[in-house]
Design a protein around this motif. Structure first.
Motif, PDB file in Angstrom:
ATOM      1  N   GLU A 115       3.480   6.750 -18.016  1.00  0.00           N
ATOM      2  CA  GLU A 115       4.522   6.455 -17.040  1.00  0.00           C
ATOM      3  C   GLU A 115       3.950   5.767 -15.793  1.00  0.00           C
ATOM      4  O   GLU A 115       4.549   4.841 -15.254  1.00  0.00           O
ATOM      5  N   GLU A 116       2.769   6.239 -15.348  1.00  0.00           N
ATOM      6  CA  GLU A 116       2.151   5.616 -14.180  1.00  0.00           C
ATOM      7  C   GLU A 116       1.743   4.180 -14.482  1.00  0.00           C
ATOM      8  O   GLU A 116       1.907   3.282 -13.637  1.00  0.00           O
ATOM      9  N   ALA A 117       1.219   3.947 -15.700  1.00  0.00           N
ATOM     10  CA  ALA A 117       0.849   2.582 -16.085  1.00  0.00           C
ATOM     11  C   ALA A 117       2.073   1.667 -16.100  1.00  0.00           C
ATOM     12  O   ALA A 117       2.015   0.520 -15.639  1.00  0.00           O
ATOM     13  N   ALA A 118       3.206   2.166 -16.610  1.00  0.00           N
ATOM     14  CA  ALA A 118       4.422   1.360 -16.652  1.00  0.00           C
ATOM     15  C   ALA A 118       4.933   1.071 -15.234  1.00  0.00           C
ATOM     16  O   ALA A 118       5.363  -0.060 -14.939  1.00  0.00           O
ATOM     17  N   ALA A 119       4.874   2.086 -14.350  1.00  0.00           N
ATOM     18  CA  ALA A 119       5.329   1.892 -12.973  1.00  0.00           C
ATOM     19  C   ALA A 119       4.458   0.870 -12.241  1.00  0.00           C
ATOM     20  O   ALA A 119       4.966  -0.003 -11.510  1.00  0.00           O
ATOM     21  N   LEU A 120       3.144   0.952 -12.439  1.00  0.00           N
ATOM     22  CA  LEU A 120       2.247  -0.012 -11.793  1.00  0.00           C
ATOM     23  C   LEU A 120       2.418  -1.408 -12.378  1.00  0.00           C
ATOM     24  O   LEU A 120       2.267  -2.409 -11.665  1.00  0.00           O
ATOM     25  N   GLU A 121       2.723  -1.475 -13.674  1.00  0.00           N
ATOM     26  CA  GLU A 121       2.975  -2.778 -14.296  1.00  0.00           C
ATOM     27  C   GLU A 121       4.187  -3.443 -13.650  1.00  0.00           C
ATOM     28  O   GLU A 121       4.158  -4.646 -13.327  1.00  0.00           O
ATOM     29  N   ASP A 122       5.258  -2.664 -13.461  1.00  0.00           N
ATOM     30  CA  ASP A 122       6.453  -3.215 -12.804  1.00  0.00           C
ATOM     31  C   ASP A 122       6.142  -3.642 -11.367  1.00  0.00           C
ATOM     32  O   ASP A 122       6.594  -4.706 -10.901  1.00  0.00           O
ATOM     33  N   MET A 123       5.377  -2.803 -10.665  1.00  0.00           N
ATOM     34  CA  MET A 123       5.047  -3.121  -9.276  1.00  0.00           C
ATOM     35  C   MET A 123       4.204  -4.395  -9.187  1.00  0.00           C
ATOM     36  O   MET A 123       4.447  -5.272  -8.348  1.00  0.00           O
ATOM     37  N   HIS A 124       3.220  -4.510 -10.066  1.00  0.00           N
ATOM     38  CA  HIS A 124       2.351  -5.686 -10.048  1.00  0.00           C
ATOM     39  C   HIS A 124       3.133  -6.950 -10.390  1.00  0.00           C
ATOM     40  O   HIS A 124       2.941  -8.017  -9.782  1.00  0.00           O
ATOM     41  N   THR A 125       4.029  -6.830 -11.376  1.00  0.00           N
ATOM     42  CA  THR A 125       4.872  -7.983 -11.731  1.00  0.00           C
ATOM     43  C   THR A 125       5.727  -8.411 -10.548  1.00  0.00           C
ATOM     44  O   THR A 125       5.889  -9.613 -10.275  1.00  0.00           O
ATOM     45  N   SER A 180       0.832  -1.205   0.000  1.00  0.00           N
ATOM     46  CA  SER A 180       0.000   0.000   0.000  1.00  0.00           C
ATOM     47  C   SER A 180       0.866   1.254   0.000  1.00  0.00           C
ATOM     48  O   SER A 180       0.569   2.239  -0.695  1.00  0.00           O
ATOM     49  N   GLU A 181       1.925   1.223   0.771  1.00  0.00           N
ATOM     50  CA  GLU A 181       2.837   2.375   0.823  1.00  0.00           C
ATOM     51  C   GLU A 181       3.492   2.614  -0.536  1.00  0.00           C
ATOM     52  O   GLU A 181       3.618   3.750  -0.990  1.00  0.00           O
ATOM     53  N   GLU A 182       3.893   1.524  -1.191  1.00  0.00           N
ATOM     54  CA  GLU A 182       4.507   1.644  -2.515  1.00  0.00           C
ATOM     55  C   GLU A 182       3.508   2.165  -3.544  1.00  0.00           C
ATOM     56  O   GLU A 182       3.842   2.988  -4.409  1.00  0.00           O
ATOM     57  N   LEU A 183       2.244   1.704  -3.452  1.00  0.00           N
ATOM     58  CA  LEU A 183       1.207   2.176  -4.364  1.00  0.00           C
ATOM     59  C   LEU A 183       0.964   3.669  -4.196  1.00  0.00           C
ATOM     60  O   LEU A 183       0.855   4.412  -5.181  1.00  0.00           O
ATOM     61  N   GLU A 184       0.882   4.127  -2.944  1.00  0.00           N
ATOM     62  CA  GLU A 184       0.690   5.555  -2.695  1.00  0.00           C
ATOM     63  C   GLU A 184       1.889   6.369  -3.192  1.00  0.00           C
ATOM     64  O   GLU A 184       1.732   7.486  -3.690  1.00  0.00           O
ATOM     65  N   ARG A 185       3.070   5.805  -3.064  1.00  0.00           N
ATOM     66  CA  ARG A 185       4.261   6.513  -3.529  1.00  0.00           C
ATOM     67  C   ARG A 185       4.221   6.703  -5.046  1.00  0.00           C
ATOM     68  O   ARG A 185       4.509   7.796  -5.557  1.00  0.00           O
ATOM     69  N   VAL A 186       3.853   5.652  -5.769  1.00  0.00           N
ATOM     70  CA  VAL A 186       3.761   5.748  -7.230  1.00  0.00           C
ATOM     71  C   VAL A 186       2.693   6.760  -7.633  1.00  0.00           C
ATOM     72  O   VAL A 186       2.888   7.573  -8.551  1.00  0.00           O
ATOM     73  N   LYS A 187       1.553   6.722  -6.927  1.00  0.00           N
ATOM     74  CA  LYS A 187       0.472   7.660  -7.247  1.00  0.00           C
ATOM     75  C   LYS A 187       0.888   9.109  -6.994  1.00  0.00           C
ATOM     76  O   LYS A 187       0.417  10.034  -7.661  1.00  0.00           O
ATOM     77  N   GLY A 188       1.759   9.315  -6.018  1.00  0.00           N
ATOM     78  CA  GLY A 188       2.149  10.673  -5.654  1.00  0.00           C
ATOM     79  C   GLY A 188       3.322  11.230  -6.424  1.00  0.00           C
ATOM     80  O   GLY A 188       3.764  12.353  -6.158  1.00  0.00           O
ATOM     81  N   LEU A 189       3.863  10.477  -7.382  1.00  0.00           N
ATOM     82  CA  LEU A 189       5.020  10.950  -8.142  1.00  0.00           C
ATOM     83  C   LEU A 189       4.661  11.982  -9.206  1.00  0.00           C
ATOM     84  O   LEU A 189       5.541  12.638  -9.762  1.00  0.00           O
ATOM     85  N   GLY A 190       3.378  12.116  -9.514  1.00  0.00           N
ATOM     86  CA  GLY A 190       2.957  13.075 -10.535  1.00  0.00           C
ATOM     87  C   GLY A 190       3.312  12.648 -11.949  1.00  0.00           C
ATOM     88  O   GLY A 190       3.568  13.492 -12.818  1.00  0.00           O
TER      89      GLY A 190
END
Length: 427
Positions: free
Chosen positions: A205-215, A190-200
């Protein structure tokens, strides 16, 4: 007709006005038609910053031009006074003047002023313009290839953003479901998800970051269970059974994570949403914007959507709104395809994103898209009768909520009109 351009002395000259004048003096004009240029200009309007009253005035000017004036060496000149345009659009003359100036500085219209500033056209016996002063669409003809490229790039960007938005939504839900499935790891994820969401980041770019996180999450829980099940700690002189199939994270749970359920539901939605009956349609086409609202509100929206679309099919919409299909670059062969064209249609009628989101939240995604296509078609056919297409859309949404909207009657009327025009053009 002479190709020289005259700009009245009372005008304040800007680089954009001079650029349009130079384009209007070009002799090498691509072979185009009025319909082709009209469609390209309407699709390019968001790119050129043309919206609201300016878009309305551009639509009227194109409609007043003659089709023959766009062919050969002719010049598509429109001679209409600002006072008459103000009357057509229910705007002041000063606002009309500003809108025309925006069209000129956008590089699609040029001033062709007479010595007195009046606009008029003299035609010969063959109907061609022998002398004309007014607003010249030659710059749009000269730029037709450039505008087509801009439209293709804009459409590709819209599609990319839409796909990225879907990816962000899907992966965010999957990560939340993983947190529920593995409470011991939920805090870190959850902390990592909030961090990605808060990067602006932007959508891609957000889709790619979440893809890496989910993988990483999938690999983490899978590796954890593989190591646990295959551990040989404490065994002596016994080799591990290499034929044993490791148990994955999904099989180790009594219930599947909800992200898998939603993925299966999404596949069923794409396959069967159009064929579903109106009674079952509400469960399949619930808009995403209603997900965070109460169940009572969602049910009400579904009922409104089912009522609006009870007698409306995609085939009827396609037959009734041919110009909307052409302007949106879609064929409207399914409800998802209709909804996917909504961002483009919204811009073409000058509707704000907030107005679109509000409409979706009140009547549902597909009902709102059907109403949007109807408004776009009506405004394209009769721009002088709908002074504010965005306001017309909101009024239809209000009537749908009140249960007084009969969309099928409007669509049957539009389909009949399209059929008569098609029959007339073939005679």
């Amino acid at each position: 007709m002479a190709q020289s351009m005259e700009i009245a002395s009372f005008r304040r000259i800007t680089p954009g006005i001079l650029a349009s004048a130079r384009l209007a003096m070009a002799n090498d004009i691509p072979e185009t038609s009025k319909a082709e240029v009209a469609i390209i200009l309407k699709k390019a309007a968001p790119i050129l910053g043309i919206d609201g009253s300016t878009y309305h005035i551009m639509d009227i000017l194109i409609g007043l031009s003659r089709a023959d004036d766009w062919k050969g060496a002719n010049r598509p000149i429109v001679a209409i006074s600002n006072a008459k345009l103000a009357e057509y659009t229910c705007r002041s003359e000063r606002q009309v003047t500003r809108c025309i100036r925006r069209l000129v500085e956008a590089g699609i219209v040029a001033y062709r002023d007479s010595p007195t500033g009046r606009r008029f056209v003299y035609r010969g016996k063959d109907g061609d313009i022998s002398k004309g002063y007014g607003l010249d669409f030659t710059p749009a003809q000269v730029r037709i290839k450039e505008l087509k490229a801009l439209v293709d790039e804009f459409q590709a960007r819209l599609n990319s953003e839409q796909e990225a938005r879907r990816t962000v939504t899907r992966l965010s839900r999957a990560i939340v479901d993983a947190c529920e499935a593995y409470p011991e790891l939920a805090a870190r994820w959850s902390e990592e998800l909030e961090r990605v969401k808060g990067l602006g980041l932007n959508l891609e770019e957000e889709a790619a970051a979440l893809e890496d996180m989910h993988t990483g999450i999938v690999a983490e829980v899978t590796d954890e269970y593989v190591q646990h099940d295959m551990s040989a700690e404490g065994d002596i002189g016994v080799s591990p059974n290499i034929n044993t199939t490791s148990q994955n994270s999904i099989e180790s749970k009594n219930e599947r994570p909800r992200s898998i359920e939603r993925e299966i539901s999404s596949q069923a939605y794409d396959r069967f949403a159009v064929a579903a009956s109106t009674e079952k349609k509400s469960e399949l086409i619930r808009p995403h914007v209603e997900a965070s609202r109460g169940e009572k509100r969602s049910t009400s929206v579904d009922e409104i959507q089912s009522s609006v679309l009870a007698s409306v099919s995609v085939g009827l919409l396609r037959a009734a709104c041919p110009q909307a299909c052409e302007m949106a670059g879609k064929e409207f062969r399914s409800w998802p395809e209709l909804a996917a064209a909504a961002p483009v249609m919204r811009v073409m009628i000058g509707l704000s994103e907030a107005g679109w989101v509000d409409g979706v939240g009140r009547v549902g995604r597909y009902a709102a898209a059907a109403i949007l296509a109807t408004v776009l078609e009506k405004s394209a056919r009769s721009p002088d009768q709908i002074s504010s297409p965005g306001g017309y859309f909101r009024a239809m949404i209000d009537r749908a909520v009140e249960g007084q909207l009969h969309l099928e009657k409007s669509l049957f009327g539009l389909a009949d009109g399209a059929f008569k025009r098609g029959a007339g053009s073939t005679q």
